[in-house]
Design a protein around this motif. Structure first.
Motif, short mmCIF file in Angstrom:
data_model
loop_
_atom_site.label_atom_id
_atom_site.label_comp_id
_atom_site.label_asym_id
_atom_site.label_seq_id
_atom_site.Cartn_x
_atom_site.Cartn_y
_atom_site.Cartn_z
N MET A 115 65.92 58.60 88.04
CA MET A 115 66.27 57.84 86.74
C MET A 115 67.04 58.34 85.78
O MET A 115 67.06 59.38 85.48
N MET A 116 68.03 57.57 85.45
CA MET A 116 69.02 57.96 84.51
C MET A 116 68.45 57.29 83.13
O MET A 116 68.39 56.15 82.83
N ILE A 117 68.69 58.10 82.11
CA ILE A 117 68.02 57.84 80.74
C ILE A 117 68.95 58.43 79.74
O ILE A 117 69.62 59.45 79.70
N ASP A 118 69.54 57.32 79.00
CA ASP A 118 70.58 57.45 77.92
C ASP A 118 69.72 58.83 76.72
O ASP A 118 68.86 58.53 76.39
N PRO A 119 70.55 59.76 76.69
CA PRO A 119 70.09 60.94 75.90
C PRO A 119 69.73 60.39 74.41
O PRO A 119 68.86 61.01 73.74
N ASN A 120 70.53 59.47 74.07
CA ASN A 120 70.04 58.79 72.58
C ASN A 120 68.88 58.15 72.48
O ASN A 120 68.27 57.73 71.38
N LYS A 121 68.17 57.81 73.60
CA LYS A 121 66.96 57.21 73.56
C LYS A 121 65.71 58.34 73.94
O LYS A 121 64.73 57.75 74.50
N ILE A 122 65.79 59.53 73.74
CA ILE A 122 64.79 60.47 74.07
C ILE A 122 64.41 61.13 72.81
O ILE A 122 65.34 61.41 71.95
N VAL A 123 63.13 61.36 72.71
CA VAL A 123 62.56 62.12 71.66
C VAL A 123 61.34 63.48 72.23
O VAL A 123 60.90 62.59 73.12
N LEU A 128 62.67 53.46 74.14
CA LEU A 128 62.72 54.70 73.90
C LEU A 128 61.60 55.81 74.57
O LEU A 128 60.79 55.05 74.92
N TYR A 129 62.31 56.89 75.11
CA TYR A 129 61.51 57.57 75.90
C TYR A 129 60.77 58.93 75.53
O TYR A 129 61.67 59.74 74.70
N ILE A 130 59.43 59.31 75.38
CA ILE A 130 58.70 60.30 74.80
C ILE A 130 58.86 61.32 75.89
O ILE A 130 58.34 61.13 77.06
N PHE A 131 59.48 62.47 75.66
CA PHE A 131 59.32 63.49 76.66
C PHE A 131 58.24 64.47 76.46
O PHE A 131 57.96 64.86 75.37
N LYS A 132 57.40 64.89 77.65
CA LYS A 132 56.41 66.05 77.26
C LYS A 132 56.59 66.92 78.36
O LYS A 132 57.01 66.66 79.57
N ASN A 133 56.75 68.33 78.04
CA ASN A 133 57.02 69.32 78.93
C ASN A 133 58.51 68.91 79.49
O ASN A 133 58.52 69.34 80.83
N ASN A 134 59.48 68.53 78.91
CA ASN A 134 60.77 68.30 79.38
C ASN A 134 60.92 67.33 80.50
O ASN A 134 61.69 67.24 81.43
N LYS A 135 59.97 66.43 80.51
CA LYS A 135 59.76 65.45 81.41
C LYS A 135 59.40 63.95 80.73
O LYS A 135 58.57 64.10 79.88
N PRO A 136 60.09 62.92 81.10
CA PRO A 136 59.73 61.67 80.76
C PRO A 136 58.16 61.27 80.98
O PRO A 136 57.82 61.38 82.06
N LYS A 137 57.46 61.07 79.75
CA LYS A 137 56.05 60.65 79.94
C LYS A 137 55.67 59.35 79.49
O LYS A 137 54.82 58.86 79.96
N TYR A 138 56.29 59.05 78.26
CA TYR A 138 55.89 57.46 77.76
C TYR A 138 57.29 56.76 77.25
O TYR A 138 58.33 57.48 77.10
N LYS A 139 57.08 55.47 77.74
CA LYS A 139 58.29 54.41 77.08
C LYS A 139 57.51 53.62 76.16
O LYS A 139 56.70 52.99 76.27
N VAL A 140 58.42 53.69 75.17
CA VAL A 140 57.99 52.73 73.93
C VAL A 140 59.25 51.53 73.76
O VAL A 140 60.31 51.83 73.99
N VAL A 141 58.73 50.40 73.78
CA VAL A 141 59.53 49.28 73.71
C VAL A 141 59.38 48.39 72.75
O VAL A 141 58.37 48.41 71.98
#
Length: 80
Positions: free
Chosen positions: A1-9, A31-44
């Protein structure tokens, strides 16, 4: 999965500054919320996301809220 770095917190940033997360989500649509350096949640942003199914009443509520927000000064003037 490719995620735009501007959409990561990070999850800690989301926890400490959710208003910033909300603004970023409005700007980018998601927006994607990362936990332990992995995507965990997606906020829309539900107003702009087409993958979320809503009932007709829910759609009407969203459109009504958008119209009220956009034309609030006019409605306030008419209410005088």
């Amino acid at each position: 999965m490719m995620i735009d770095p501007n959409k990561i917190v990070s999850i800690s940033e989301a926890n400490q500054n959710f208003s910033r997360v909300a603004r970023m989500t409005e700007k980018h649509g998601e927006l994607y919320i990362f936990k332990n350096n992995k995507p965990k949640y997606k906020v829309v942003d539900l107003e702009n996301d087409t993958t979320v199914e809503m009932t007709d009443d829910e759609k009407i509520d969203f459109v009504a809220a958008r119209i009220l927000k956009l034309y609030r000064p006019a409605f306030e003037e008419l209410a005088k």
